[in-house]
Design a protein around this motif. Structure first.
Motif, PDB file in Angstrom:
ATOM      1  N   CYS A  48      71.565  86.937 -32.649  1.00  0.00           N
ATOM      2  CA  CYS A  48      70.617  85.991 -33.243  1.00  0.00           C
ATOM      3  C   CYS A  48      70.359  84.815 -32.298  1.00  0.00           C
ATOM      4  CB  CYS A  48      71.135  85.467 -34.581  1.00  0.00           C
ATOM      5  SG  CYS A  48      71.063  86.688 -35.905  1.00  0.00           S
ATOM      6  N   LYS A  49      71.408  84.328 -31.652  1.00  0.00           N
ATOM      7  CA  LYS A  49      71.265  83.223 -30.709  1.00  0.00           C
ATOM      8  C   LYS A  49      70.390  83.643 -29.531  1.00  0.00           C
ATOM      9  CE  LYS A  49      74.115  79.950 -28.045  1.00  0.00           C
ATOM     10  NZ  LYS A  49      73.414  80.013 -26.786  1.00  0.00           N
ATOM     11  N   LYS A 107      74.482  90.264 -35.639  1.00  0.00           N
ATOM     12  CA  LYS A 107      75.554  89.509 -34.995  1.00  0.00           C
ATOM     13  C   LYS A 107      75.029  88.128 -34.604  1.00  0.00           C
ATOM     14  CE  LYS A 107      77.585  93.665 -33.070  1.00  0.00           C
ATOM     15  NZ  LYS A 107      77.692  94.485 -31.866  1.00  0.00           N
ATOM     16  N   GLU A 108      75.883  87.111 -34.767  1.00  0.00           N
ATOM     17  CA  GLU A 108      75.473  85.750 -34.426  1.00  0.00           C
ATOM     18  C   GLU A 108      75.036  85.634 -32.974  1.00  0.00           C
ATOM     19  OE1 GLU A 108      77.322  81.985 -35.624  1.00  0.00           O
ATOM     20  OE2 GLU A 108      78.345  83.178 -37.162  1.00  0.00           O
ATOM     21  N   GLY A 152      68.789  81.612 -37.935  1.00  0.00           N
ATOM     22  CA  GLY A 152      69.801  80.561 -37.973  1.00  0.00           C
ATOM     23  C   GLY A 152      69.701  79.530 -36.864  1.00  0.00           C
ATOM     24  N   LYS A 159      76.422  81.961 -43.004  1.00  0.00           N
ATOM     25  CA  LYS A 159      75.367  81.983 -41.987  1.00  0.00           C
ATOM     26  C   LYS A 159      74.367  83.097 -42.271  1.00  0.00           C
ATOM     27  CE  LYS A 159      77.217  79.217 -38.664  1.00  0.00           C
ATOM     28  NZ  LYS A 159      76.639  78.361 -37.713  1.00  0.00           N
ATOM     29  N   ASN A 160      73.135  82.880 -41.834  1.00  0.00           N
ATOM     30  CA  ASN A 160      72.083  83.873 -42.042  1.00  0.00           C
ATOM     31  C   ASN A 160      72.419  85.210 -41.397  1.00  0.00           C
ATOM     32  OD1 ASN A 160      70.665  81.837 -43.297  1.00  0.00           O
ATOM     33  ND2 ASN A 160      69.083  81.670 -41.754  1.00  0.00           N
ATOM     34  N   ALA A 161      72.972  85.188 -40.182  1.00  0.00           N
ATOM     35  CA  ALA A 161      73.218  86.423 -39.431  1.00  0.00           C
ATOM     36  C   ALA A 161      74.030  87.421 -40.242  1.00  0.00           C
ATOM     37  CB  ALA A 161      73.915  86.114 -38.109  1.00  0.00           C
ATOM     38  N   SER A 162      75.114  86.968 -40.852  1.00  0.00           N
ATOM     39  CA  SER A 162      75.960  87.899 -41.595  1.00  0.00           C
ATOM     40  C   SER A 162      75.251  88.438 -42.843  1.00  0.00           C
ATOM     41  CB  SER A 162      77.291  87.251 -41.972  1.00  0.00           C
ATOM     42  OG  SER A 162      77.080  86.149 -42.825  1.00  0.00           O
TER      43      SER A 162
END
Length: 158
Positions: A14-15, A10-11, A76, A2-5
Motif C-alpha cells: 500500500c505504501k 500488505k502495508e 491508508g 489499518k485499511n490495508a489489513s
C-alpha cells in the motif's frame, strides 16, 4: 485497524502503490492546469473546435485527480495537494505554449504519454500486490485515454 489489513493488502505494498499514485496525481494536476490554460487562451481558427474539447478534457482530468487522491486515502496514505510538491516530482512540466492549436494538442498528447506510462507501471505493481482496486482503475483510465490519443492524433492528421 489499518485499511490495508481490512482490504486484504500488505502495508508495504500500500505504501509503495500510494507513493506511485502520488507521482501520478502530481502529473495529472499539472496536465489539468496546462489544459485549463489552453482552454482559456486558445486562439485562431480552431478556437471553436478546441475550446470545448479542452473543457471536456479538463473536466475528465479533475475527476481522475479526485479518484486518484481517494484511492491513496483508501490505501491508508495521504495525497499530496501542493503544486510546489507536484512540480518537484511531475514529469509533465508547466507550459506557456497554450495559444497555438497544434502546440496545445501536442502538449496534450505528450501529457497522455506520461500518464499512460505511469499507469502501465502501476498495473505491474498492483498486479503483483493483488491490488485489484487500483489495477482496475488504471486499466479503465488507459482504455479511455488510448481512444483520446487516437482522436487528438487524428486532429493533427497523424
Amino acid at each position: 485497524m489499518k485499511n490495508a489489513s481490512i482490504i486484504g493488502l500488505k502495508e508495504a505494498d500500500c505504501k509503495n502503490i500510494s507513493e506511485k499514485l502520488n507521482i501520478l496525481l502530481a502529473n495529472y494536476s499539472v496536465f489539468y492546469q496546462n489544459t485549463r490554460g489552453s482552454h482559456w487562451n486558445i486562439k485562431g481558427d480552431q478556437f471553436f473546435t478546441l475550446h470545448p474539447k479542452f473543457e471536456e478534457l479538463y473536466n475528465s482530468l479533475v475527476l481522475k485527480i479526485d479518484e486518484i487522491a481517494e484511492r491513496i486515502l483508501t490505501l491508508g496514505a495521504t495525497p499530496a495537494h501542493n503544486y510546489s510538491d507536484y512540480l518537484k516530482v511531475a514529469s509533465i512540466k508547466e507550459s506557456k505554449e497554450v495559444t497555438d492549436a497544434n502546440k496545445s494538442v501536442e502538449l496534450i498528447l505528450n501529457s497522455f504519454k506520461v500518464v499512460i506510462d505511469l499507469q502501465r507501471e502501476l498495473l505491474d505493481i498492483t498486479d503483483a500486490a493483488g491490488d485489484e482496486g487500483t489495477n482496475s482503475q488504471m486499466s479503465d483510465y488507459i482504455t479511455e485515454q488510448e481512444k483520446e490519443v487516437w482522436m487528438y492524433n487524428s486532429y493533427l492528421g497523424k
